[in-house]
Design a protein around this motif. Structure first.
Motif, PDB file in Angstrom:
ATOM      1  N   SER A 187       1.013  -1.228   0.015  1.00 35.22           N
ATOM      2  CA  SER A 187      -0.038  -0.024   0.210  1.00 35.22           C
ATOM      3  C   SER A 187       0.760   1.259  -0.134  1.00 35.22           C
ATOM      4  N   LEU A 188       0.254   2.482  -0.461  1.00 37.51           N
ATOM      5  CA  LEU A 188       1.185   3.595  -0.364  1.00 37.51           C
ATOM      6  C   LEU A 188       1.435   4.188   1.032  1.00 37.51           C
ATOM      7  N   VAL A 189       0.495   3.902   1.888  1.00 38.35           N
ATOM      8  CA  VAL A 189       0.779   4.287   3.233  1.00 38.35           C
ATOM      9  C   VAL A 189       1.894   3.559   3.918  1.00 38.35           C
ATOM     10  N   GLY A 190       1.762   2.169   3.607  1.00 34.07           N
ATOM     11  CA  GLY A 190       3.228   1.418   4.076  1.00 34.07           C
ATOM     12  C   GLY A 190       4.350   1.908   3.599  1.00 34.07           C
ATOM     13  N   LEU A 191       4.401   2.520   2.415  1.00 30.54           N
ATOM     14  CA  LEU A 191       5.719   3.164   1.823  1.00 30.54           C
ATOM     15  C   LEU A 191       6.044   4.462   2.829  1.00 30.54           C
ATOM     16  N   SER A 192       5.275   5.005   3.230  1.00 30.05           N
ATOM     17  CA  SER A 192       5.732   5.982   4.144  1.00 30.05           C
ATOM     18  C   SER A 192       6.326   5.680   5.570  1.00 30.05           C
ATOM     19  N   LEU A 193       6.085   4.446   5.741  1.00 26.84           N
ATOM     20  CA  LEU A 193       6.702   3.858   6.897  1.00 26.84           C
ATOM     21  C   LEU A 193       8.233   3.535   6.558  1.00 26.84           C
ATOM     22  N   VAL A 194       8.618   3.376   5.370  1.00 31.40           N
ATOM     23  CA  VAL A 194      10.160   2.930   4.909  1.00 31.40           C
ATOM     24  C   VAL A 194      11.096   3.995   5.547  1.00 31.40           C
ATOM     25  N   GLY A 195      12.019   3.845   5.720  1.00 32.79           N
ATOM     26  CA  GLY A 195      13.318   4.755   6.336  1.00 32.79           C
ATOM     27  C   GLY A 195      13.676   5.729   5.251  1.00 32.79           C
ATOM     28  N   GLU A 196      13.657   5.291   4.046  1.00 30.41           N
ATOM     29  CA  GLU A 196      14.021   6.304   3.045  1.00 30.41           C
ATOM     30  C   GLU A 196      13.097   7.305   2.694  1.00 30.41           C
ATOM     31  N   HIS A 197      11.592   7.158   3.121  1.00 26.54           N
ATOM     32  CA  HIS A 197      10.936   8.127   2.974  1.00 26.54           C
ATOM     33  C   HIS A 197      10.510   8.872   4.358  1.00 26.54           C
TER      34      HIS A 197
END
Length: 366
Positions: free
Chosen positions: A50-60
């Motif tokens: 999901s897109l919201v899951g990408l916001s939890l990645v350290g690079e974001h």
């Protein structure tokens, strides 16, 4: 000048850094968030869920609100990004030529009822002999193929097919734009071998070759086993009356008695398929009619000559009964080395299928 082994990694990092700068420059709105979003897609653990899951990645480093705003209002200069992709070092065949594979893959959107321009996409492998149409977005993708035992490719272009688009016409326009970018980037220069374009049986290879005839390219594509080709017209005898014919005798793929003696025949021992027998017949062409993609053509239809290649192998790794593979090449008068190079290049085309699987299953880019 060649770099020493300890400096080779620095050269690769310099190329990567240069491409990242061009990619950032192609982001014309919400560039910082979109750039970090791309890093998050590449560096996330496992497929994208999901897109919201990408916001939890350290690079974001921004919140999910900024992520959604970037997706909604961000802009990309796609022309500049395409030029950047055409300028990076590309893999080449043994003889130094560029080999491009083109194919259509679908991003299925069965539940996205408000998404525009969805098309019913035929899906395979969901059951024995089941072909189920599912709404989705078909994309025409072009990749540069590696040489040797590698399934990595270099994706260069992707375009969505709209409802009613003719695949051959859209693909020809896409390939023309790409080849012109490659020439402008210095990837092809006068004196270099022609760029080889490899496609599967879903493409009208003679039409692609006709539409791209003014470019330094050759087209190689698989053909169905029920096709019928025509030979060149024999020399006209003296004092013959009547209208001269435009097509010679038939060459029926399913009737060996119409083949005659092949112009080239080669035998190759392979690791996975045993003995590979390749036979080629020069100067064969299809008899075109004013139907399908040629329906809008004016006047007399052209004669698009090429070389037909039939490949027979001893066995398959799975143990299944192998079927012959028929190929059509836009070049003529193929030598034995050309015949072997072409069928081996076609086998490399399946690397693009591994790329699709990487995008959809491993990375989750659906």
């Amino acid at each position: 000048m060649s770099l020493l082994h300890r400096d080779a990694r620095r050269e690769s990092l310099a190329q990567l850094s240069s491409f990242r700068e061009e990619f950032y420059a192609s982001l014309t709105a919400r560039s910082d968030v979109l750039f970090e979003l791309a890093d998050a897609v590449l560096c996330g653990d496992g497929p994208v869920r999901s897109l919201v899951g990408l916001s939890l990645v350290g690079e974001h480093r921004r919140g999910h609100g900024g992520l959604y705003a970037a997706v909604a209002r961000g802009r990309i200069d796609t022309d500049r990004l395409r030029e950047a992709l055409a300028s990076v070092p590309l893999p080449r065949a043994v003889d130094g030529r560029l080999v491009l594979a083109v194919d259509v893959t679908c991003w299925l959107r069965p539940a996205a009822h408000t998404s525009p321009e969805r098309i019913l996409c035929h899906t395979y492998g969901r059951g024995k002999d089941q072909h189920i149409p599912v709404p989705g977005w078909p994309y025409s993708i072009v990749c540069a193929l590696e040489a040797g035992r590698s399934s990595w490719t270099a994706p260069l272009d992707a375009r969505r097919l709209a409802p009613g688009d003719d695949t051959a016409t859209v693909t020809a326009r896409q390939l023309r734009d790409l080849v012109e970018r490659l020439i402008a980037a210095g990837q092809w220069q006068p004196g270099d071998p022609d760029i080889l374009i490899v496609a599967d049986a879903g493409y009208d290879a003679p039409r692609l070759a006709f539409l791209l005839r003014d470019l330094p390219v050759q087209v190689l594509a698989r053909m169905r086993s029920d096709r019928v080709m025509r030979r060149s017209v024999p020399a006209r005898q003296a004092h013959t009356t009547g209208r001269p014919p435009r097509h010679g005798a038939e060459f029926v793929f399913g009737r060996p008695d119409t083949w005659g003696t092949p112009d080239v025949e080669t035998l190759t021992d392979t690791r996975l398929y045993g003995t590979a027998l390749a036979r080629s017949w020069n100067r064969l062409h299809p008899k075109l009619t004013h139907r399908s993609s040629w329906a809008a053509a004016d006047g007399t239809l052209p004669i698009v000559e090429g070389t037909v290649i039939r490949l027979d192998i001893s066995h398959l790794p799975s143990g299944a009964t192998p079927k012959p593979v028929w190929l059509w090449w836009s070049g003529t008068d193929a030598a034995p080395a050309d015949t072997d190079r072409l069928w081996q290049a076609y086998l490399r085309r399946f690397d693009i299928e591994h790329t699709f699987r990487l995008f959809k299953q491993t990375l989750g880019w659906t």
